[in-house]
Design an enzyme around this catalytic site. Structure first.
Site, PDB file in Angstrom:
ATOM      1  N   LYS A 116      73.273 -67.488  47.854  1.00 39.96           N
ATOM      2  CA  LYS A 116      73.995 -67.468  46.489  1.00 39.96           C
ATOM      3  C   LYS A 116      73.530 -68.652  45.808  1.00 39.96           C
ATOM      4  O   LYS A 116      73.427 -68.820  44.552  1.00 39.96           O
ATOM      5  CB  LYS A 116      75.387 -67.228  46.627  1.00 39.96           C
ATOM      6  CG  LYS A 116      75.736 -65.645  46.954  1.00 39.96           C
ATOM      7  CD  LYS A 116      76.940 -65.000  46.251  1.00 39.96           C
ATOM      8  CE  LYS A 116      77.320 -63.805  46.956  1.00 39.96           C
ATOM      9  NZ  LYS A 116      76.952 -62.595  46.422  1.00 39.96           N
ATOM     10  N   GLU A 200      82.497 -71.417  41.036  1.00 39.93           N
ATOM     11  CA  GLU A 200      81.891 -71.598  39.686  1.00 39.93           C
ATOM     12  C   GLU A 200      83.007 -70.746  38.861  1.00 39.93           C
ATOM     13  O   GLU A 200      84.240 -70.493  39.212  1.00 39.93           O
ATOM     14  CB  GLU A 200      80.775 -70.298  39.614  1.00 39.93           C
ATOM     15  CG  GLU A 200      81.101 -68.778  40.160  1.00 39.93           C
ATOM     16  CD  GLU A 200      79.919 -67.959  40.217  1.00 39.93           C
ATOM     17  OE1 GLU A 200      78.789 -68.583  40.357  1.00 39.93           O
ATOM     18  OE2 GLU A 200      80.046 -66.850  40.205  1.00 39.93           O
ATOM     19  N   ASN A 235      86.302 -55.658  44.641  1.00 41.10           N
ATOM     20  CA  ASN A 235      84.769 -56.283  44.282  1.00 41.10           C
ATOM     21  C   ASN A 235      83.758 -55.385  44.775  1.00 41.10           C
ATOM     22  O   ASN A 235      82.703 -55.769  44.645  1.00 41.10           O
ATOM     23  CB  ASN A 235      84.582 -57.677  44.708  1.00 41.10           C
ATOM     24  CG  ASN A 235      85.678 -58.451  44.292  1.00 41.10           C
ATOM     25  OD1 ASN A 235      85.667 -58.489  42.907  1.00 41.10           O
ATOM     26  ND2 ASN A 235      86.274 -59.314  44.956  1.00 41.10           N
ATOM     27  N   GLU A 275      71.859 -58.648  39.250  1.00 43.62           N
ATOM     28  CA  GLU A 275      73.168 -58.491  38.817  1.00 43.62           C
ATOM     29  C   GLU A 275      73.671 -59.711  37.734  1.00 43.62           C
ATOM     30  O   GLU A 275      73.486 -60.962  38.046  1.00 43.62           O
ATOM     31  CB  GLU A 275      74.044 -58.608  40.099  1.00 43.62           C
ATOM     32  CG  GLU A 275      73.799 -57.364  41.010  1.00 43.62           C
ATOM     33  CD  GLU A 275      74.802 -57.320  42.022  1.00 43.62           C
ATOM     34  OE1 GLU A 275      74.856 -56.088  42.468  1.00 43.62           O
ATOM     35  OE2 GLU A 275      75.534 -58.269  42.300  1.00 43.62           O
ATOM     36  N   GLU A 288      73.532 -62.489  41.271  1.00 45.37           N
ATOM     37  CA  GLU A 288      72.643 -62.540  42.308  1.00 45.37           C
ATOM     38  C   GLU A 288      71.721 -61.494  42.283  1.00 45.37           C
ATOM     39  O   GLU A 288      71.956 -60.740  41.328  1.00 45.37           O
ATOM     40  CB  GLU A 288      73.702 -62.329  43.552  1.00 45.37           C
ATOM     41  CG  GLU A 288      74.262 -60.818  43.545  1.00 45.37           C
ATOM     42  CD  GLU A 288      74.626 -60.329  44.809  1.00 45.37           C
ATOM     43  OE1 GLU A 288      74.390 -61.046  45.915  1.00 45.37           O
ATOM     44  OE2 GLU A 288      75.358 -59.214  45.096  1.00 45.37           O
ATOM     45  N   ASN A 290      69.886 -58.660  44.382  1.00 40.98           N
ATOM     46  CA  ASN A 290      69.685 -57.818  45.612  1.00 40.98           C
ATOM     47  C   ASN A 290      68.321 -57.509  45.704  1.00 40.98           C
ATOM     48  O   ASN A 290      67.718 -56.633  44.947  1.00 40.98           O
ATOM     49  CB  ASN A 290      70.681 -56.443  45.388  1.00 40.98           C
ATOM     50  CG  ASN A 290      72.105 -57.027  45.204  1.00 40.98           C
ATOM     51  OD1 ASN A 290      72.466 -58.060  45.872  1.00 40.98           O
ATOM     52  ND2 ASN A 290      73.115 -56.249  44.730  1.00 40.98           N
ATOM     53  N   PHE A 348      93.771 -46.869  49.016  1.00 45.39           N
ATOM     54  CA  PHE A 348      92.296 -46.839  49.464  1.00 45.39           C
ATOM     55  C   PHE A 348      91.899 -47.048  50.746  1.00 45.39           C
ATOM     56  O   PHE A 348      90.792 -47.825  51.044  1.00 45.39           O
ATOM     57  CB  PHE A 348      91.560 -47.738  48.453  1.00 45.39           C
ATOM     58  CG  PHE A 348      91.607 -47.507  46.819  1.00 45.39           C
ATOM     59  CD1 PHE A 348      91.223 -46.202  46.316  1.00 45.39           C
ATOM     60  CD2 PHE A 348      92.402 -48.147  46.142  1.00 45.39           C
ATOM     61  CE1 PHE A 348      91.306 -45.998  45.049  1.00 45.39           C
ATOM     62  CE2 PHE A 348      92.551 -47.744  44.748  1.00 45.39           C
ATOM     63  CZ  PHE A 348      91.958 -46.572  44.105  1.00 45.39           C
TER      64      PHE A 348
HETATM   65  P1  ADP Z   1      75.585 -52.425  46.023  1.00 47.22           P
HETATM   66  O1  ADP Z   1      75.477 -53.563  44.924  1.00 47.22           O
HETATM   67  O2  ADP Z   1      74.537 -51.687  46.483  1.00 47.22           O
HETATM   68  O3  ADP Z   1      76.751 -51.513  45.654  1.00 47.22           O
HETATM   69  P2  ADP Z   1      76.838 -54.654  47.615  1.00 47.22           P
HETATM   70  O4  ADP Z   1      76.529 -55.528  46.637  1.00 47.22           O
HETATM   71  O5  ADP Z   1      78.285 -53.961  47.106  1.00 47.22           O
HETATM   72  O6  ADP Z   1      75.933 -53.313  47.174  1.00 47.22           O
HETATM   73  O7  ADP Z   1      77.168 -54.823  48.950  1.00 47.22           O
HETATM   74  C1  ADP Z   1      76.114 -55.465  49.453  1.00 47.22           C
HETATM   75  C2  ADP Z   1      75.488 -54.374  50.666  1.00 47.22           C
HETATM   76  O8  ADP Z   1      76.707 -54.322  51.825  1.00 47.22           O
HETATM   77  C3  ADP Z   1      75.296 -52.826  50.503  1.00 47.22           C
HETATM   78  O9  ADP Z   1      74.246 -52.837  50.770  1.00 47.22           O
HETATM   79  C4  ADP Z   1      76.414 -52.200  51.520  1.00 47.22           C
HETATM   80  O10 ADP Z   1      75.614 -51.427  52.308  1.00 47.22           O
HETATM   81  C5  ADP Z   1      76.949 -53.200  52.272  1.00 47.22           C
HETATM   82  N1  ADP Z   1      78.238 -53.091  52.363  1.00 47.22           N
HETATM   83  C6  ADP Z   1      79.059 -52.267  51.495  1.00 47.22           C
HETATM   84  N2  ADP Z   1      80.322 -52.382  51.792  1.00 47.22           N
HETATM   85  C7  ADP Z   1      80.515 -53.421  52.880  1.00 47.22           C
HETATM   86  C8  ADP Z   1      81.773 -53.964  53.549  1.00 47.22           C
HETATM   87  N3  ADP Z   1      82.789 -53.361  53.574  1.00 47.22           N
HETATM   88  N4  ADP Z   1      81.317 -54.709  54.479  1.00 47.22           N
HETATM   89  C9  ADP Z   1      80.018 -55.183  54.853  1.00 47.22           C
HETATM   90  N5  ADP Z   1      79.144 -54.629  54.120  1.00 47.22           N
HETATM   91  C10 ADP Z   1      79.175 -53.503  53.167  1.00 47.22           C
HETATM   92  P1  ADP Z   2      78.361 -59.452  46.358  1.00 44.88           P
HETATM   93  O1  ADP Z   2      77.202 -60.106  47.099  1.00 44.88           O
HETATM   94  O2  ADP Z   2      79.524 -59.447  47.593  1.00 44.88           O
HETATM   95  O3  ADP Z   2      78.039 -58.353  45.865  1.00 44.88           O
HETATM   96  P2  ADP Z   2      78.778 -60.678  43.787  1.00 44.88           P
HETATM   97  O4  ADP Z   2      78.462 -62.078  43.559  1.00 44.88           O
HETATM   98  O5  ADP Z   2      77.774 -59.688  43.374  1.00 44.88           O
HETATM   99  O6  ADP Z   2      79.091 -60.639  45.384  1.00 44.88           O
HETATM  100  O7  ADP Z   2      80.105 -60.350  42.990  1.00 44.88           O
HETATM  101  C1  ADP Z   2      80.653 -59.028  43.513  1.00 44.88           C
HETATM  102  C2  ADP Z   2      81.683 -58.896  42.348  1.00 44.88           C
HETATM  103  O8  ADP Z   2      82.725 -59.758  42.058  1.00 44.88           O
HETATM  104  C3  ADP Z   2      81.090 -58.719  41.013  1.00 44.88           C
HETATM  105  O9  ADP Z   2      80.747 -57.214  40.828  1.00 44.88           O
HETATM  106  C4  ADP Z   2      82.010 -59.035  39.994  1.00 44.88           C
HETATM  107  O10 ADP Z   2      83.076 -57.961  39.801  1.00 44.88           O
HETATM  108  C5  ADP Z   2      82.755 -60.385  40.766  1.00 44.88           C
HETATM  109  N1  ADP Z   2      82.761 -61.613  40.336  1.00 44.88           N
HETATM  110  C6  ADP Z   2      81.572 -62.180  41.260  1.00 44.88           C
HETATM  111  N2  ADP Z   2      81.532 -63.611  40.375  1.00 44.88           N
HETATM  112  C7  ADP Z   2      82.158 -63.562  39.465  1.00 44.88           C
HETATM  113  C8  ADP Z   2      82.502 -64.456  38.358  1.00 44.88           C
HETATM  114  N3  ADP Z   2      82.200 -65.585  38.439  1.00 44.88           N
HETATM  115  N4  ADP Z   2      83.436 -64.269  37.486  1.00 44.88           N
HETATM  116  C9  ADP Z   2      84.221 -62.854  37.371  1.00 44.88           C
HETATM  117  N5  ADP Z   2      83.946 -62.061  38.384  1.00 44.88           N
HETATM  118  C10 ADP Z   2      83.035 -62.339  39.401  1.00 44.88           C
HETATM  119 MG    MG Z   3      76.877 -57.802  44.073  1.00 47.92          MG
END
Ligand code: ADP
Ligand code: ADP
Ligand code: MG
Length: 670
Positions: A116, A200, A235, A275, A288, A290, A348
């Site tokens: 990141k 951030e 999240n 994203e 980020e 993916n 959940f």
């Molecule tokens: P996506 O954006 O495709 O929904 P996320 O960014 O939420 O995926 O999660 C990143 C990856 O981590 C996904 O490919 C998912 O398979 C995996 N993942 C989802 N839930 C978990 C978890 N609880 N712990 C670890 N990895 C997870």
């Molecule tokens: P991951 O790799 O675990 O998917 P992300 O950076 O994509 O991590 O963040 C996952 C979620 O967390 C986002 O979809 C958003 O809901 C929340 N989030 C992340 N960064 C921020 C931010 N700076 N402000 C508000 N919400 C955030």
């Molecule tokens: Mg993400």
């Protein structure tokens, strides 16, 4: 083009990739762990190779075993799906060395975007708008506090190696920064073996909107519109849609162009997702990238008509994109509901066990409406604690958002899962909420709309009446059949008409049922001078779990379960026990003693099936409310069980390493 590919994944995404490969005339190889010997992806693939025991670390995550499987079967390329090795640069490198093609982007793109901090720096240089914050590793708590006050509260502390919503903390004050910094670092170290964190700005009332990109090896890069994924818990995404109800064409274009610029800057190839977090003024910030197929890719496929897996395979095989940006037209609206093995009624928490019943709604394309269900499970199969708790991704597509939502609500009503806890009722309840229908979404939606958790949608007055009619109709059919079975043929008029008292909660109605060939006419009276007539058309017969009916001209699907004397009817997220009795029995029922729930406050019980990671207290110890008592792991998630009030531990019945069933007692208090 390849003649054989291997899929280094399991569950619905392995099945999804196999479908497209088959359509393209490519043979498929599945890999599987011992826990997945009977899994659907193994059955669907042309060949399958066992790669080890159930834990992913000993099977799906072992690079050598997967490469061996590819060599042994002669697979020329590997699709990694999502999760597992999909964003692992070492895996892509190892495939390169072994002469096997990786169906995904180049190694550098994976490494840069997998971190990141690095990816944010990179995006900054590519003129992509990023969340304001500090672009470096933070060394100490004091430094963290200083940076946070420079950025301005609230802030978000994040693990650089983070993913899946892990290692993130929101902080509104110095104290919270100090706390969040420590715990985010700890979680990052134990989850990713990398404790670098950064800070951030926390964007308030944020929406999560992401852009799908697609690129080939020659630098042709396009974007396929956006997906909104704001409905999240912990999240993690639960409901996604495309397009977003929030974007105007200008913002869409601006976000799309930035996503393409970023992809080009890393010489991206294959499908990927950029994203963004979007604030209420439609300012958008890069979160980020993916570098893989996203879980929620089907909604993009539904509105663009493009098969993303096919495009990934073609690009990996060296073909150029045949699509240009001008070919991308967004058609209609698509929604995805992630069906999880989890209990929405218990915060959940994940649920495991056997799928005693698994009856998804039929997949079909009819009259401009589509139902698609991506799944990797089957009736009789097992949901194990080793992998993630997603059972299926139910998608609908329609010309408008409103129709897509209505269609989703219908499809959810027809989705029957028994044997484990699942979130179908919760998803249906969201579909019926005005706020969701108006598209007023933020990532706090679930927390704001369900502050005390979910306890079933509230039964509307009008629904209560016709559902009472349905309950009375079903009960009459049961009784009529019993007459028939007992040899008293269904001949006398008296056996076609019935009078019942139907109660749900404290509400009671009188139902007069006249059974007909294909349904019934039911009169429902709440008091002496008002009665409502319901014409029910239905081919339902006793034994069917789901009743499909037309009630006064409206089509409905209601699920029914018998529970002691009651008939539990589920509809649009509501779940209620209906009692159908003779009026005399109903009068007497008020004298029945009520069951008193056992007092469980002296026990710590395991809230879900899982493995004990640690017991944090000892016998005789005094604990304070909120203090951690034990940690239980299930489905990749660690759950800390804390004391609900001050107490003294009198007895400990479980130890680290034990595998526990739901409600098993972990410890007792004095
Ligand atoms: P996506 O954006 O495709 O929904 P996320 O960014 O939420 O995926 O999660 C990143 C990856 O981590 C996904 O490919 C998912 O398979 C995996 N993942 C989802 N839930 C978990 C978890 N609880 N712990 C670890 N990895 C997870
Ligand atoms: P991951 O790799 O675990 O998917 P992300 O950076 O994509 O991590 O963040 C996952 C979620 O967390 C986002 O979809 C958003 O809901 C929340 N989030 C992340 N960064 C921020 C931010 N700076 N402000 C508000 N919400 C955030
Ligand atoms: Mg993400």
């Amino acid at each position: 083009m390849f003649s054989k590919i291997l899929i280094a994944n399991r569950g619905e995404i392995a099945c999804r990739v196999i479908k497209t490969a088959r359509k393209m005339g490519i043979s498929t190889v599945a890999v599987y762990s011992e826990a997945d010997a009977d899994a659907l992806h193994v059955e669907m693939a042309d060949e399958a190779v066992l790669i080890g025991p159930a834990p992913a670390a000993e099977s799906y995550l072992v690079i050598d075993k997967i490469i061996d499987a590819a060599k042994k079967t002669g697979a020329e390329a590997i699709h990694p799906g999502y999760g597992f090795l999909s964003e692992n640069a070492e895996f892509a490198k190892a495939l390169d060395r072994a002469g096997i093609r990786f169906i995904g982007p180049n190694i550098d793109a994976i490494s840069i975007m997998g971190d990141k901090i690095e990816s944010k720096k990179f995006a900054n240089e590519a003129q992509v708008s990023t969340v304001p914050g500090y672009l470096g590793v933070i060394g100490s708590t004091d430094e963290a506090i200083k940076i946070a006050s420079d950025i301005g509260y609230p802030v978000m502390i994040k693990a650089s190696a983070g993913g899946g919503g892990k290692g993130m903390r929101i902080a509104w004050s110095e104290d919270e920064v100090a706390q969040g910094f420590e715990s985010s670092m700890n979680e990052a170290r134990s989850s990713f073996g990398d404790d670098r964190v950064f800070i951030e700005k926390f964007i308030t009332e944020p929406r999560h909107i992401e852009i799908q990109v697609l690129a080939d090896k020659s630098g042709n890069t396009i974007y396929l519109g956006e997906r909104e994924c704001s409905i999240q818990r912990r999240n993690q995404k639960v409901i996604e849609e495309a397009p977003s109800p929030f974007l105007d064409p200008e913002t869409r274009r601006a976000m799309g162009e930035q996503a393409v610029a970023l992809a080009k800057a890393v010489q991206y190839e294959s499908a990927g997702t950029v994203e963004f977090i979007v604030d209420k003024e439609r300012n958008f910030y890069f979160l980020e990238m993916n570098t893989r197929l996203q879980v929620e890719h089907p909604v993009t496929e539904l509105i663009t008509g493009i098969d993303l897996v096919e495009q990934m395979i073609r690009v990996a095989a060296g073909e150029k994109l045949k699509l240009t940006q001008d070919d991308i037209k967004l058609d209609g609206w698509a929604i995805e509901s992630r069906i999880y093995a989890e209990d929405p009624f218990r915060n959940f928490l994940p649920s495991i066990g056997r799928l005693v019943e698994y009856r998804p709604p039929e997949e079909e394309v009819k009259g401009g409406l589509t139902v698609r269900n991506d799944t990797g499970v089957y009736e009789g199969g097992e949901i194990s604690l080793y992998y993630d708790p997603m059972i299926a991704k139910l998608c609908t597509h329609a010309p408008t958002r409103e129709l897509a939502i209505d269609h989703m609500a219908d499809a959810l009503d027809g989705f029957r899962i028994r044997g484990i806890q699942h979130n179908v009722a919760f998803l249906a309840a969201v579909m019926m909420q005005d706020r969701f229908r108006d598209g007023r979404l933020t990532t706090n939606y679930i927390a704001e709309e369900f502050p005390d958790g979910f306890s079933g949608a509230e039964l509307k007055e009008s629904d209560r009446l016709w559902l009472s009619a349905i309950a009375a109709f079903m009960h009459s059919k049961d009784v009529a059949r019993r007459f028939a079975v007992e040899g008293q043929a269904f001949e006398r008029e008296a056996e076609k008409s019935f009078e019942w008292a139907v109660s749900v909660g404290v509400q009671k109605v009188i139902a007069i049922v006249a059974l007909e060939e294909n349904g019934a006419t039911v009169s429902i009276a709440e008091d002496i001078d008002s009665a409502n007539q319901y014409t029910i058309e239905s081919a339902w017969s006793p034994g069917d779990a789901t009743i499909e009916a037309r009630v006064n001209g409206t089509d409905v699907l209601v699920q029914s379960d018998r529970h002691m004397e009651a008939r539990t009817l589920s509809y649009r997220g509501t779940k209620n026990d209906f009692y159908v009795r003779t009026p005399r029995a109903a009068d007497l029922s008020v004298f029945m003693p009520e069951k008193v729930a056992a007092d469980t406050s002296k026990f710590l019980m395991c809230p879900m099936p899982g493995l004990v990671v640690s017991i944090n207290v000892e016998e005789g110890q005094e604990v304070k409310a909120g203090e951690a008592l034990a940690v239980v792991e299930a489905m990749k998630m660690e759950n800390v069980l804390s004391a609900e009030r001050d107490a003294v531990v009198s007895k400990i019945l479980a130890k680290a390493g034990d595998s526990l069933a739901v409600d098993e007692v972990i410890m007792e208090f004095e």
